[in-house]
Motif scaffolding. Structure first.
Motif, PDB file in Angstrom:
ATOM      1  N   LEU A  24       0.824  -1.226   0.000  1.00 13.95           N
ATOM      2  CA  LEU A  24       0.000   0.000   0.000  1.00 13.95           C
ATOM      3  C   LEU A  24       0.850   1.266   0.000  1.00 13.95           C
ATOM      4  O   LEU A  24       0.496   2.248  -0.657  1.00 13.95           O
ATOM      5  CB  LEU A  24      -0.929  -0.035   1.217  1.00 13.95           C
ATOM      6  N   TRP A  59      -9.337   2.823  -0.867  1.00 12.08           N
ATOM      7  CA  TRP A  59      -8.137   3.564  -1.259  1.00 12.08           C
ATOM      8  C   TRP A  59      -8.352   4.305  -2.572  1.00 12.08           C
ATOM      9  O   TRP A  59      -7.933   5.444  -2.736  1.00 12.08           O
ATOM     10  CB  TRP A  59      -6.949   2.602  -1.365  1.00 12.08           C
ATOM     11  N   LYS A  63      -8.452   8.471  -3.229  1.00 11.01           N
ATOM     12  CA  LYS A  63      -7.540   9.117  -4.188  1.00 11.01           C
ATOM     13  C   LYS A  63      -8.297   9.757  -5.353  1.00 11.01           C
ATOM     14  O   LYS A  63      -7.901  10.782  -5.875  1.00 11.01           O
ATOM     15  CB  LYS A  63      -6.551   8.066  -4.732  1.00 11.01           C
ATOM     16  N   TYR A  83     -11.030  -1.358   2.310  1.00 10.10           N
ATOM     17  CA  TYR A  83     -10.155  -0.195   2.130  1.00 10.10           C
ATOM     18  C   TYR A  83      -8.818  -0.567   1.469  1.00 10.10           C
ATOM     19  O   TYR A  83      -8.408   0.031   0.495  1.00 10.10           O
ATOM     20  CB  TYR A  83      -9.888   0.505   3.466  1.00 10.10           C
ATOM     21  N   ALA A  84      -8.136  -1.569   2.015  1.00 13.09           N
ATOM     22  CA  ALA A  84      -6.736  -1.800   1.639  1.00 13.09           C
ATOM     23  C   ALA A  84      -6.497  -3.077   0.835  1.00 13.09           C
ATOM     24  O   ALA A  84      -5.355  -3.478   0.637  1.00 13.09           O
ATOM     25  CB  ALA A  84      -5.860  -1.813   2.884  1.00 13.09           C
ATOM     26  N   SER A 103     -13.938   1.780   5.110  1.00 16.53           N
ATOM     27  CA  SER A 103     -14.316   1.956   3.705  1.00 16.53           C
ATOM     28  C   SER A 103     -15.785   2.358   3.571  1.00 16.53           C
ATOM     29  O   SER A 103     -16.130   3.182   2.731  1.00 16.53           O
ATOM     30  CB  SER A 103     -14.010   0.699   2.881  1.00 16.53           C
TER      31      SER A 103
END
Ligand SMILES: [Zn+2]
Length: 282
Positions: A24, A59, A63, A83-84, A103
């Motif tokens: 990540l 993520w 972004k 999320y990751a 998330s």
């Protein structure tokens, strides 16, 4: 019976479980393709006036928040891919709960609407994660599409129901929509997403779609934005994984267009609106 079209919104470097997958901490410095590819996917859906479910990686949403807002504005359902992008069976219950909650909240903040659905990375719910459904309800989700009801590389839950089912967790409830499989010589096989959709010829995918619909089950299709981008950068990996990850990338877009022309596309949210009362308890 409708077909549910879904996108796992992530980038080309989010392929799981190969040694070359970057951590990540490096994602932000890699050349991203998700923005361009997801916008093109939305154009393809718009041509067919289709509203689909977009499982955003938290993520990616952080972004590129405009992608979430654009999908929401076009009437697509915003849902969560965690999320990751960690495999469920590699997390503790506490780590999973934190990732799934983070998330959901992030996507709700960005989209301004409620997020009901979750899909785990790599369909990584297994017998080693018996806490999964309970934790997902605690994280505030109303439905899940993470169970792969057959043996597979990243786990899978062999023997699980092939049809959607309802789970009860005290005051909470969750509907599970397993990834669609159909039996070939007694063995469950998927034809409807990712490498399976790329590998099998269209006539076979169409025949298997008709068969599943005739059995009274919805078909859940899934694609990744990278799969309509044959030119995307490759991660170094062994030939077996490389074949699965990159075979027939040039066929995805045309298959998607034909499927949406021949079968009525729906999101999970709209499908639940019409069919949720008919879904039985596990
Ligand atoms: Zn994923």
């Amino acid at each position: 019976m409708q077909c549910i079209f879904t996108v796992d919104v992530e980038d080309w470097f989010h392929i799981l479980d190969v040694p070359s997958t970057p951590p990540l901490s490096q994602w932000g410095s890699l050349p991203s393709r998700v923005e361009k590819n997801f916008m093109r996917l939305m154009d393809i859906f718009a041509e067919k006036d289709a509203r689909v479910t977009c499982f955003f990686l938290g993520w990616v949403a952080e972004k590129f928040p405009h992608l979430v807002r654009e999908a929401e504005a076009q009437g697509h359902e915003i849902a969560s891919h965690g999320y990751a992008h960690r495999l469920v069976y590699e997390m503790s219950r506490e780590e999973f709960l934190a990732d799934a909650t983070k998330s959901r909240k992030l996507l709700e903040d960005v989209s301004g609407g409620a997020v009901l659905g979750y899909r785990s990375s790599g369909f990584s719910v297994t017998e080693k994660t018996p806490w999964f459904f309970d934790a997902l309800m605690e994280a505030g989700y109303r439905y899940d599409s993470s169970v792969f009801p057959a043996r597979r590389e990243h786990g899978g839950l062999e023997g699980a129901s092939l049809a959607p089912y309802r789970l009860n967790g005290g005051s909470r409830e969750l509907i599970e929509f397993p990834i669609t499989v159909t039996r070939i010589f007694g063995r469950p096989v998927c034809f409807f997403g990712g490498g399976y959709l790329r590998l099998f010829p269209y006539f076979l995918i169409r025949r298997m779609t008709r068969r599943v619909l005739a059995e009274g089950r919805p078909v859940v299709f899934y694609v990744h934005p990278r799969e309509i981008d044959p030119e995307h950068p490759r991660l170094p990996m062994g030939w077996v994984r490389g074949f699965k990850s990159y075979v027939n990338l040039h066929t995805t877009e045309e298959k998607l267009r034909r499927l949406m022309r021949e079968f009525e596309p729906a999101s999970f949210r709209s499908f639940m609106g019409a069919h949720a009362p008919a879904i039985c308890a596990a």
